[in-house]
Design a protein around this motif. Structure first.
Motif, short mmCIF file in Angstrom:
data_model
loop_
_atom_site.label_atom_id
_atom_site.label_comp_id
_atom_site.label_asym_id
_atom_site.label_seq_id
_atom_site.Cartn_x
_atom_site.Cartn_y
_atom_site.Cartn_z
N LEU A 68 0.87 -1.19 0.00
CA LEU A 68 0.00 0.00 0.00
C LEU A 68 0.90 1.24 0.00
CD1 LEU A 68 -3.21 0.58 2.12
CD2 LEU A 68 -1.56 2.41 1.73
N GLU A 69 0.72 2.09 -0.97
CA GLU A 69 1.51 3.33 -1.07
C GLU A 69 0.57 4.54 -1.02
OE1 GLU A 69 4.68 5.60 -4.07
OE2 GLU A 69 3.60 3.81 -4.74
N ASP A 70 0.79 5.39 -0.02
CA ASP A 70 -0.03 6.60 0.13
C ASP A 70 0.72 7.80 -0.46
OD1 ASP A 70 -2.01 8.37 0.87
OD2 ASP A 70 -1.31 8.58 2.94
N ILE A 71 0.03 8.55 -1.31
CA ILE A 71 0.62 9.77 -1.91
C ILE A 71 -0.29 10.95 -1.53
CG2 ILE A 71 1.53 10.81 -4.02
CD1 ILE A 71 1.40 8.01 -5.29
N PRO A 72 -0.14 11.49 -0.31
CA PRO A 72 -1.07 12.52 0.18
C PRO A 72 -1.09 13.79 -0.65
CG PRO A 72 0.84 12.29 1.64
CD PRO A 72 0.89 11.16 0.67
N GLN A 73 0.05 14.15 -1.26
CA GLN A 73 0.07 15.38 -2.07
C GLN A 73 -0.82 15.26 -3.31
OE1 GLN A 73 2.67 13.46 -1.44
NE2 GLN A 73 3.97 13.12 -3.25
N ASN A 74 -1.08 14.02 -3.74
CA ASN A 74 -1.96 13.80 -4.89
C ASN A 74 -3.36 13.36 -4.47
OD1 ASN A 74 0.07 14.42 -6.67
ND2 ASN A 74 0.68 12.28 -7.01
N GLY A 75 -3.55 13.11 -3.17
CA GLY A 75 -4.86 12.67 -2.69
C GLY A 75 -5.21 11.28 -3.17
N THR A 76 -4.25 10.37 -3.15
CA THR A 76 -4.51 9.01 -3.60
C THR A 76 -3.62 8.00 -2.87
OG1 THR A 76 -4.61 7.57 -5.56
CG2 THR A 76 -2.84 9.18 -5.49
N PHE A 77 -4.10 6.79 -2.74
CA PHE A 77 -3.22 5.70 -2.30
C PHE A 77 -3.48 4.50 -3.19
CE2 PHE A 77 -6.95 5.16 0.45
CZ PHE A 77 -7.16 3.78 0.48
N MET A 78 -2.41 3.75 -3.44
CA MET A 78 -2.46 2.62 -4.38
C MET A 78 -2.19 1.32 -3.66
SD MET A 78 -0.71 4.09 -7.85
CE MET A 78 0.86 4.46 -7.07
N VAL A 79 -3.01 0.33 -3.97
CA VAL A 79 -2.84 -1.01 -3.43
C VAL A 79 -2.47 -1.94 -4.58
CG1 VAL A 79 -3.92 -2.96 -2.24
CG2 VAL A 79 -4.50 -0.59 -1.59
N THR A 80 -1.38 -2.67 -4.42
CA THR A 80 -0.93 -3.61 -5.45
C THR A 80 -0.91 -5.02 -4.87
OG1 THR A 80 0.43 -1.91 -6.51
CG2 THR A 80 0.93 -4.21 -7.03
N MET A 81 -1.59 -5.93 -5.57
CA MET A 81 -1.60 -7.34 -5.17
C MET A 81 -0.91 -8.15 -6.27
SD MET A 81 -5.47 -7.77 -3.61
CE MET A 81 -5.22 -9.50 -3.21
N THR A 82 0.04 -8.98 -5.89
CA THR A 82 0.79 -9.79 -6.85
C THR A 82 0.52 -11.29 -6.60
OG1 THR A 82 2.73 -9.85 -5.40
CG2 THR A 82 2.60 -8.06 -7.03
N GLU A 83 1.03 -12.12 -7.53
CA GLU A 83 0.89 -13.58 -7.42
C GLU A 83 -0.57 -13.96 -7.11
OE1 GLU A 83 3.70 -15.18 -4.63
OE2 GLU A 83 5.28 -13.82 -5.31
N LEU A 84 -1.46 -13.40 -7.91
CA LEU A 84 -2.90 -13.57 -7.68
C LEU A 84 -3.31 -15.05 -7.73
CD1 LEU A 84 -4.33 -10.63 -9.82
CD2 LEU A 84 -4.29 -10.79 -7.32
N LYS A 85 -4.27 -15.34 -6.84
CA LYS A 85 -4.84 -16.68 -6.77
C LYS A 85 -6.33 -16.60 -7.09
CE LYS A 85 -1.78 -17.73 -2.87
NZ LYS A 85 -1.73 -18.15 -1.45
N LYS A 86 -6.90 -17.76 -7.43
CA LYS A 86 -8.33 -17.79 -7.71
C LYS A 86 -9.12 -17.38 -6.46
CE LYS A 86 -11.94 -18.86 -10.29
NZ LYS A 86 -12.30 -18.11 -11.50
N SER A 87 -8.60 -17.72 -5.30
CA SER A 87 -9.29 -17.40 -4.04
C SER A 87 -9.26 -15.91 -3.70
CB SER A 87 -8.65 -18.18 -2.88
OG SER A 87 -7.28 -17.85 -2.76
N ASP A 88 -8.46 -15.16 -4.41
CA ASP A 88 -8.42 -13.70 -4.17
C ASP A 88 -9.66 -13.01 -4.71
OD1 ASP A 88 -5.99 -13.69 -2.85
OD2 ASP A 88 -4.83 -13.48 -4.71
N THR A 89 -10.43 -13.71 -5.55
CA THR A 89 -11.67 -13.13 -6.08
C THR A 89 -12.61 -12.82 -4.93
OG1 THR A 89 -11.52 -14.36 -8.16
CG2 THR A 89 -13.70 -13.59 -7.52
N GLY A 90 -13.22 -11.66 -5.00
CA GLY A 90 -14.16 -11.28 -3.93
C GLY A 90 -14.39 -9.77 -3.90
N THR A 91 -15.07 -9.33 -2.82
CA THR A 91 -15.38 -7.90 -2.65
C THR A 91 -14.40 -7.29 -1.65
OG1 THR A 91 -17.72 -8.28 -3.07
CG2 THR A 91 -17.13 -6.22 -2.02
N TYR A 92 -13.78 -6.19 -2.06
CA TYR A 92 -12.79 -5.51 -1.23
C TYR A 92 -13.28 -4.09 -0.92
CZ TYR A 92 -9.48 -9.28 -2.27
OH TYR A 92 -8.85 -10.52 -2.38
#
Length: 487
Positions: A68-92
């Motif tokens: 998770l990377e927060d960039i407060p000066q831009n008003g955004t944060f980014m979440v990156t998920m790698t090595e995705l699995k089928k079980s990662d499917t869902g509501t976040y």
């Protein structure tokens, strides 16, 4: 619930073994900058279990494959998920706050065996009351199809404007969908930005429900603005002229400055700094001056017509970016007083301040009916009705009544009084002479005041006249035979 200060994509797609990056956007304000940011997954029970947060926590199931990377000066944060699995499917849920029930946005992540080319959300920032340019890449559709701009909601994309002429009420006069270029790409121009414009958008061609919409844009409008408030309306008169001052960023290197007429999400070029003038405006529109240092240019329009009323856009182009602003022109048929008609004052006609009197038949009185409206005064002449006299003269045995304003009658009454004194003196002399001659009978002239004729109009000064009728003159003879005129 979803807060208007937090937004992001509602759907995310990845492939097994691959990665996805999600951007969550928030308003740039002190509370949001320093609050906890989190990413959690909603279980069947409805509880949202934290996957990662800015406090340093990371769940065991995602350790080593989420960041998770927060960039407060831009008003955004980014979440990156790698090595995705089928079980990662869902509501976040991506959110801000001390708990996972504070400000948040829900989204669905789908992990497929082959997700194809993934498209990232583009962040575009704009200044309050400013303008933005969104470049929409060409889709797979054929040229000539409807182009649109919509705002993403929980379940659908609400149409904002399209090239069929539809424009949402809150976007009237301030959104322009440009024609497609040879490549099929086009631009969305928006000005007079408002705080509520912040959100997630999509531009594309064809149907809203179709997949031919390659670009998803997160528009973020900053709360603070260095741009001053400027009038959104301009008034002119049929046959008259007006000047319109257009503003742009003086630091920019703009290759083209222009004025176009907006209608139904399109804008027809009327005049530009290179000398172009639209055929129907030739001889009555021009860019009169330009001030590069202050970032302004002035457009002058003359010989205005009623059909000139509507929205106009100022524009300064620099590559794909265009700085724009809009103003609505109102055309009046004729000059009108700035005062509201309901507050206009009607001055009723009044009688003259002079005392009401008799006058000669040839005398007439004229008064005015005056309407006061703004600074315009109109006067209409009218004759007054006849008024009864208030001043008259009787014979010596009756009462002589005068008006209360004697000072106005003095020039007329004084000569009459002097004449009366003179006649009385003559009468006394005559009586004395009769006594001396011993006449047994004498004639005394009747002293009568001549009647005064009246005019129907009471506002002229009174005129009192004494006339000597021939019937009142007697020819007398004395005993000595001398002839004498007796009054």
């Amino acid at each position: 619930p979803v807060s208007s200060t937090l937004y992001g994509a509602r759907f995310l797609t990845g492939e097994i073994g691959g990665s996805v990056t999600h951007q969550c956007f928030y308003s740039i304000m002190p509370a949001n900058k320093h609050d906890r940011k989190y990413w959690c997954k909603i279980a069947r029970s409805g509880v949202c279990y934290t996957v990662i947060s800015t406090t340093g926590y990371t769940s065991k199931d995602h350790a080593g494959r989420v960041s998770l990377e927060d960039i407060p000066q831009n008003g955004t944060f980014m979440v990156t998920m790698t090595e995705l699995k089928k079980s990662d499917t869902g509501t976040y849920r991506c959110g801000i706050g001390t708990t996972n029930r504070d400000l948040y946005v829900n989204l669905n992540l789908t992990v497929l065996a082959d997700a194809g080319a993934l498209r990232l959300t583009e962040l575009i920032q704009g200044e309050l009351r400013g303008s933005v340019t969104v470049l929409c890449p060409p889709g797979d559709s054929q040229g000539g199809e409807k182009r649109f701009w919509c705002k993403l909601g929980r379940t659908s994309c609400a149409l904002i404007a399209d090239t069929n002429g539809y424009v949402g009420k809150s976007y009237q006069g301030r959104i322009f969908i440009t024609p497609q270029e040879s490549s099929g790409a086009f631009k969305i121009l928006i000005n007079d930005l408002k705080k509520e414009d912040s959100g997630l958008y999509r531009c594309g061609t064809g149907s809203l429900s179709g997949q031919n919409s390659p670009r998803v844009v997160a528009l973020q409008v900053t709360a603070a603005s260095t741009l001053p408030k400027r009038p959104k309306f301009l008034s002119g008169t049929v046959g008259g002229s007006l000047s319109l001052k257009c503003h742009y960023d003086p630091k920019g290197n703009y290759e083209k400055k222009y004025l176009c007429r907006w209608k139904e999400a399109s804008c027809s070029l009327l005049v530009d700094a290179d000398g172009f003038v639209h055929e129907s405006y030739k001889g009555r529109i021009q860019i009169a001056s330009s001030d590069q240092e202050n970032g302004t240019y002035t457009v002058v329009m003359s010989h205005l017509r009623e059909e000139d009323a509507g929205w106009y856009w100022c524009g300064a182009k620099n590559g794909h970016t265009e700085h724009t602003s809009s103003v609505k022109l109102r055309i009046q048929k004729e000059n009108c007083s700035s005062q509201d008609p309901e507050t206009s004052t009607l001055v009723k006609p009044t009688l003259s301040s002079s005392p009401a009197t008799y006058s000669t038949p040839t005398q007439r009185s004229i008064t005015g009916l005056m309407y006061v409206k703004g600074t315009v005064t109109e006067s209409t002449s009218t004759l007054l009705p006849t008024a009864p006299p208030s001043t008259f003269v009787t014979s010596a045995s009756k009462i002589y009544r005068k008006s209360s304003r004697e000072s106005h009658l003095l020039p007329v009454v004084l000569p009459a009084v002097i004449l009366l004194i003179f006649i009385t003196t003559l009468a006394l002399i005559k009586i004395k002479l009769r006594k001396e001659t011993g006449e047994e009978s004498s004639a005394i002239g009747n002293l009568e005041a001549a009647p005064i004729r009246s005019d129907p109009n009471p506002v002229k000064e009174q005129t009192v006249e004494e006339t000597l009728s021939p019937e009142k003159v007697h020819e007398c003879r004395t005993d000595s035979g001398k002839r004498r005129w007796v009054f």
